[in-house]
Design an enzyme around this catalytic site. Structure first.
Site, PDB file in Angstrom:
ATOM      1  N   SER A 123       0.728  -1.332  -0.054  1.00  0.00           N
ATOM      2  CA  SER A 123      -0.093  -0.162  -0.063  1.00  0.00           C
ATOM      3  C   SER A 123       0.854   1.430   0.053  1.00  0.00           C
ATOM      4  O   SER A 123       1.955   1.540   0.514  1.00  0.00           O
ATOM      5  CB  SER A 123      -0.794   0.161   1.279  1.00  0.00           C
ATOM      6  OG  SER A 123      -1.369   1.256   1.525  1.00  0.00           O
ATOM      7  N   GLU A 125       0.294   3.616   1.691  1.00  0.00           N
ATOM      8  CA  GLU A 125       0.126   4.063   3.124  1.00  0.00           C
ATOM      9  C   GLU A 125       1.753   3.916   3.711  1.00  0.00           C
ATOM     10  O   GLU A 125       2.102   4.383   4.644  1.00  0.00           O
ATOM     11  CB  GLU A 125      -0.864   3.293   4.273  1.00  0.00           C
ATOM     12  CG  GLU A 125      -2.237   3.916   4.272  1.00  0.00           C
ATOM     13  CD  GLU A 125      -2.333   5.115   4.873  1.00  0.00           C
ATOM     14  OE1 GLU A 125      -1.775   5.117   5.886  1.00  0.00           O
ATOM     15  OE2 GLU A 125      -2.583   6.413   4.409  1.00  0.00           O
ATOM     16  N   TYR A 147      -1.772   0.509  10.589  1.00  0.00           N
ATOM     17  CA  TYR A 147      -1.936  -0.285   9.253  1.00  0.00           C
ATOM     18  C   TYR A 147      -0.768  -0.184   8.387  1.00  0.00           C
ATOM     19  O   TYR A 147      -0.303  -1.070   7.812  1.00  0.00           O
ATOM     20  CB  TYR A 147      -3.254   0.420   8.674  1.00  0.00           C
ATOM     21  CG  TYR A 147      -3.399   0.027   7.367  1.00  0.00           C
ATOM     22  CD1 TYR A 147      -4.009  -1.314   7.086  1.00  0.00           C
ATOM     23  CD2 TYR A 147      -2.829   0.760   6.312  1.00  0.00           C
ATOM     24  CE1 TYR A 147      -4.159  -1.622   5.586  1.00  0.00           C
ATOM     25  CE2 TYR A 147      -3.123   0.272   4.803  1.00  0.00           C
ATOM     26  CZ  TYR A 147      -3.733  -0.689   4.448  1.00  0.00           C
ATOM     27  OH  TYR A 147      -3.954  -1.105   3.376  1.00  0.00           O
TER      28      TYR A 147
HETATM   29  P1  NAP Z   1     -11.518  -4.762   1.726  1.00  0.00           P
HETATM   30  O1  NAP Z   1     -12.732  -4.292   0.608  1.00  0.00           O
HETATM   31  O2  NAP Z   1     -11.589  -4.043   3.056  1.00  0.00           O
HETATM   32  O3  NAP Z   1     -11.616  -6.274   1.689  1.00  0.00           O
HETATM   33  C1  NAP Z   1     -10.900  -6.840   2.698  1.00  0.00           C
HETATM   34  C2  NAP Z   1     -10.938  -8.503   2.564  1.00  0.00           C
HETATM   35  O4  NAP Z   1      -9.938  -8.935   3.416  1.00  0.00           O
HETATM   36  C3  NAP Z   1     -12.507  -8.873   2.815  1.00  0.00           C
HETATM   37  O5  NAP Z   1     -12.669  -9.819   1.796  1.00  0.00           O
HETATM   38  C4  NAP Z   1     -12.346  -9.569   4.380  1.00  0.00           C
HETATM   39  O6  NAP Z   1     -13.309 -10.577   4.551  1.00  0.00           O
HETATM   40  C5  NAP Z   1     -10.928 -10.028   4.145  1.00  0.00           C
HETATM   41  N1  NAP Z   1     -10.366 -10.327   5.511  1.00  0.00           N
HETATM   42  C6  NAP Z   1     -10.166  -9.522   6.458  1.00  0.00           C
HETATM   43  N2  NAP Z   1      -9.940 -10.088   7.473  1.00  0.00           N
HETATM   44  C7  NAP Z   1      -9.571 -11.558   7.079  1.00  0.00           C
HETATM   45  C8  NAP Z   1      -9.067 -12.588   7.992  1.00  0.00           C
HETATM   46  N3  NAP Z   1      -8.465 -12.384   9.106  1.00  0.00           N
HETATM   47  N4  NAP Z   1      -9.004 -13.812   7.303  1.00  0.00           N
HETATM   48  C9  NAP Z   1      -9.457 -14.040   6.040  1.00  0.00           C
HETATM   49  N5  NAP Z   1     -10.012 -12.850   5.250  1.00  0.00           N
HETATM   50  C10 NAP Z   1      -9.902 -11.574   6.012  1.00  0.00           C
HETATM   51  O7  NAP Z   1     -10.158  -4.321   0.958  1.00  0.00           O
HETATM   52  P2  NAP Z   1      -9.811  -3.731  -0.346  1.00  0.00           P
HETATM   53  O8  NAP Z   1     -10.049  -2.290  -0.664  1.00  0.00           O
HETATM   54  O9  NAP Z   1     -10.223  -4.881  -1.558  1.00  0.00           O
HETATM   55  O10 NAP Z   1      -8.175  -3.960  -0.534  1.00  0.00           O
HETATM   56  C11 NAP Z   1      -7.653  -5.434  -0.703  1.00  0.00           C
HETATM   57  C12 NAP Z   1      -6.244  -5.311  -0.251  1.00  0.00           C
HETATM   58  O11 NAP Z   1      -5.523  -4.187  -0.687  1.00  0.00           O
HETATM   59  C13 NAP Z   1      -6.295  -5.077   1.283  1.00  0.00           C
HETATM   60  O12 NAP Z   1      -5.185  -5.939   1.747  1.00  0.00           O
HETATM   61  C14 NAP Z   1      -5.815  -3.713   1.555  1.00  0.00           C
HETATM   62  O13 NAP Z   1      -5.019  -3.293   2.592  1.00  0.00           O
HETATM   63  C15 NAP Z   1      -4.915  -3.507   0.231  1.00  0.00           C
HETATM   64  N6  NAP Z   1      -4.862  -2.214  -0.316  1.00  0.00           N
HETATM   65  C16 NAP Z   1      -6.129  -1.383  -0.840  1.00  0.00           C
HETATM   66  C17 NAP Z   1      -6.095  -0.289  -1.198  1.00  0.00           C
HETATM   67  C18 NAP Z   1      -7.356   0.501  -1.683  1.00  0.00           C
HETATM   68  O14 NAP Z   1      -7.150   1.724  -2.036  1.00  0.00           O
HETATM   69  N7  NAP Z   1      -8.534  -0.216  -1.847  1.00  0.00           N
HETATM   70  C19 NAP Z   1      -4.673   0.374  -1.592  1.00  0.00           C
HETATM   71  C20 NAP Z   1      -3.563  -0.400  -1.348  1.00  0.00           C
HETATM   72  C21 NAP Z   1      -3.673  -1.630  -0.480  1.00  0.00           C
HETATM   73  P3  NAP Z   1     -14.705 -10.098   5.210  1.00  0.00           P
HETATM   74  O15 NAP Z   1     -15.636  -9.709   3.924  1.00  0.00           O
HETATM   75  O16 NAP Z   1     -15.051 -11.593   5.745  1.00  0.00           O
HETATM   76  O17 NAP Z   1     -14.605  -8.953   6.098  1.00  0.00           O
HETATM   77  O1  G4F Z   2     -10.564   6.895   2.388  1.00  0.00           O
HETATM   78  P1  G4F Z   2      -9.734   6.789   3.521  1.00  0.00           P
HETATM   79  O2  G4F Z   2     -10.066   6.357   4.597  1.00  0.00           O
HETATM   80  O3  G4F Z   2      -8.215   6.225   2.863  1.00  0.00           O
HETATM   81  P2  G4F Z   2      -6.659   6.224   3.408  1.00  0.00           P
HETATM   82  O4  G4F Z   2      -6.606   6.379   4.793  1.00  0.00           O
HETATM   83  O5  G4F Z   2      -5.957   6.693   2.237  1.00  0.00           O
HETATM   84  O6  G4F Z   2      -6.496   4.394   3.020  1.00  0.00           O
HETATM   85  C1  G4F Z   2      -6.945   3.837   1.899  1.00  0.00           C
HETATM   86  O7  G4F Z   2      -5.993   3.747   1.076  1.00  0.00           O
HETATM   87  C2  G4F Z   2      -4.588   3.116   1.294  1.00  0.00           C
HETATM   88  C3  G4F Z   2      -3.690   3.473   0.197  1.00  0.00           C
HETATM   89  O8  G4F Z   2      -3.118   4.452   0.349  1.00  0.00           O
HETATM   90  C4  G4F Z   2      -4.926   1.523   1.693  1.00  0.00           C
HETATM   91  F1  G4F Z   2      -3.829   0.767   1.978  1.00  0.00           F
HETATM   92  C5  G4F Z   2      -5.858   1.433   2.670  1.00  0.00           C
HETATM   93  O9  G4F Z   2      -6.322   0.121   3.013  1.00  0.00           O
HETATM   94  C6  G4F Z   2      -7.008   2.109   2.562  1.00  0.00           C
HETATM   95  O10 G4F Z   2      -7.864   1.820   1.370  1.00  0.00           O
HETATM   96  O11 G4F Z   2      -9.155   8.361   3.745  1.00  0.00           O
HETATM   97  C7  G4F Z   2      -8.441   9.096   2.656  1.00  0.00           C
HETATM   98  C8  G4F Z   2      -8.333  10.519   3.365  1.00  0.00           C
HETATM   99  C9  G4F Z   2      -7.408  10.546   4.781  1.00  0.00           C
HETATM  100  O12 G4F Z   2      -6.439  11.754   4.889  1.00  0.00           O
HETATM  101  C10 G4F Z   2      -8.553  10.946   5.554  1.00  0.00           C
HETATM  102  O13 G4F Z   2      -7.944  11.501   7.056  1.00  0.00           O
HETATM  103  O14 G4F Z   2      -9.436  11.187   3.821  1.00  0.00           O
HETATM  104  C11 G4F Z   2      -9.382  11.925   4.955  1.00  0.00           C
HETATM  105  N1  G4F Z   2     -10.677  12.041   5.761  1.00  0.00           N
HETATM  106  C12 G4F Z   2     -11.218  13.169   6.016  1.00  0.00           C
HETATM  107  N2  G4F Z   2     -12.514  12.927   6.556  1.00  0.00           N
HETATM  108  C13 G4F Z   2     -11.433  10.858   5.916  1.00  0.00           C
HETATM  109  C14 G4F Z   2     -12.704  11.427   6.664  1.00  0.00           C
HETATM  110  N3  G4F Z   2     -11.387   9.707   5.672  1.00  0.00           N
HETATM  111  C15 G4F Z   2     -12.360   8.647   6.147  1.00  0.00           C
HETATM  112  N4  G4F Z   2     -12.594   7.546   5.901  1.00  0.00           N
HETATM  113  N5  G4F Z   2     -13.435   9.503   6.806  1.00  0.00           N
HETATM  114  C16 G4F Z   2     -13.646  10.600   6.974  1.00  0.00           C
HETATM  115  O15 G4F Z   2     -14.695  11.298   7.312  1.00  0.00           O
END
Ligand code: NAP
Ligand code: G4F
Length: 324
Positions: A123, A125, A147
């Protein structure tokens, strides 16, 4: 027919990846964790075409069994506790899932399918308090949340198993990617859902935290293609995936509200509850290596993405109303 094993298949990325791999002719096996309900909304349309096995990143034996039974050619580890804000209230659990869970899965793969290819969901992050801009594969990590710290561990344990045991293991360092299937707690979806509800007269405001942080937001459907491309490379390596453009949360609000003819200033309220103990102020990718070596480029740009999400949220609320 190659077999892919996906952890996190019920999540946003898992659902898009499953669709993508099925279209390529893969046999898709998804890991789901046991629950008293079956929350498979995102893959309901695929349920007859994927195989689901019960396992958990917290449980070593279940991961061994899942890999032994599925005999995968490719393993995509998308499961994690993925919400940054929750990582401060559940830091130990986040470490167990998001960090140590990766070691458990790599260890299971080493024993049960050492010839498989492994993808780890790293990520942006991990860059946290960024050391350079834009961020690329060689930018040092400086995580700012439990995280982010857990993901840095997961990233390096993947590198370590590659170098120690010769596993074909890669990490995709993905910047934020969104879609109509994004969880409602993430800021893009929180805003697009609020715009839909305000436009339909269901509420009149939304509470947000920091509006000044910047993110490089892309479309999840584009990013699963990058995951697959990474695993097809002859030599395993890590890649940054993002759009190369960055927007503030305030600009996200302007874009989403103005699309429905609304002024965000009249509807967005500040709430200290959503301000984080430590913030990641600026993320923007340099995805040039992915373009050159993987032939990957994002297709959906920010405005199109936000409009797609607003349209989807409006349609969902209209349908729910009609069904009542
Ligand atoms: P998400 O929608 O939160 O999905 C997370 C998945 O992980 C769900 O299917 C959840 O299952 C499963 N899970 C959580 N804990 C588990 C456990 N203990 N054992 C087995 N399964 C488990 O996340 P996403 O946005 O699709 O992201 C996918 C991956 O990419 C994550 O690792 C996230 O950290 C990473 N990532 C995401 C972003 C982004 O912007 N979306 C960016 C960079 C990296 P349940 O449905 O049962 O909760
Ligand atoms: O949408 P966010 O919660 O995403 P964040 O923290 O960037 O994390 C996501 O992206 C990561 C990749 O860089 C992934 F690894 C991670 O799993 C996840 O998918 O927040 C985005 C921004 C932050 O700066 C937060 O402080 O939005 C700001 N924000 C402001 N108000 C808020 C809010 N975020 C959330 N969730 N809710 C608010 O009310």
């Amino acid at each position: 027919m190659p077999t892919a094993l996906i952890t996190g298949i019920t999540g946003q990325d898992g659902s898009y990846l499953a669709e993508y791999l099925l279209a390529k002719g893969y046999r898709v096996v998804g890991i789901v964790r046991r629950s008293s309900t079956t929350p498979y909304d995102r893959i309901a349309h695929l349920i007859d075409r994927v195989e689901l096995v019960s396992a958990d990143l917290l449980d070593q034996t279940s991961l061994m069994d899942a890999i032994e039974d599925a005999k995968p050619d490719e393993i995509y580890n998308l499961a994690a506790q993925s919400f940054v804000a929750t990582s401060w209230t559940q830091p130990v659990l986040t470490g167990e899932f998001t960090a140590l869970g990766v070691t458990r899965l790599l260890e299971a793969m080493k024993r049960a399918a050492p010839k498989a290819r492994f993808y780890q969901a790293s990520s942006s992050e991990q860059f946290g308090m960024v050391r350079e801009t834009p961020q690329k594969e060689t930018t040092p990590f400086y995580p700012r949340s439990p995280y982010g710290v857990a993901k840095v561990y997961a990233h390096w344990i993947t590198v370590n198993y590659r170098e120690s045991f010769g596993l074909h293991a890669v990490s995709g360092i993905l910047f934020n990617h969104e879609s109509p299937r994004r969880g409602l707690e993430f800021v893009t979806r929180k805003v697009t859902d609020a715009v839909a509800r305000i436009a339909l007269g269901m509420t009149d405001h939304v509470e947000l935290g920091n509006l000044e942080s910047r993110r490089d937001w892309g479309f999840a459907g584009d990013y699963v293609d990058a995951m697959w491309r990474m695993l097809q490379q002859p030599t395993p390596d890590d890649y940054v995936i993002g759009t190369g453009k960055t927007w503030t949360v305030r600009e996200l609000c302007e874009e989403a509200f103005s699309y429905k003819g609304l002024d965000y200033k009249a509807h967005v309220r500040h709430s200290a509850k959503h301000v984080r103990p430590a913030e990641v102020d600026l993320l923007v990718a340099d995805p040039s290596r992915a373009k050159t070596e993987l032939g990957w480029e994002p297709k959906v740009e920010f405005r199109e993405l936000i409009r797609m999400m607003v349209d989807s949220d409006v349609a969902a609320h209209v349908n729910t109303r009609a069904a009542k």
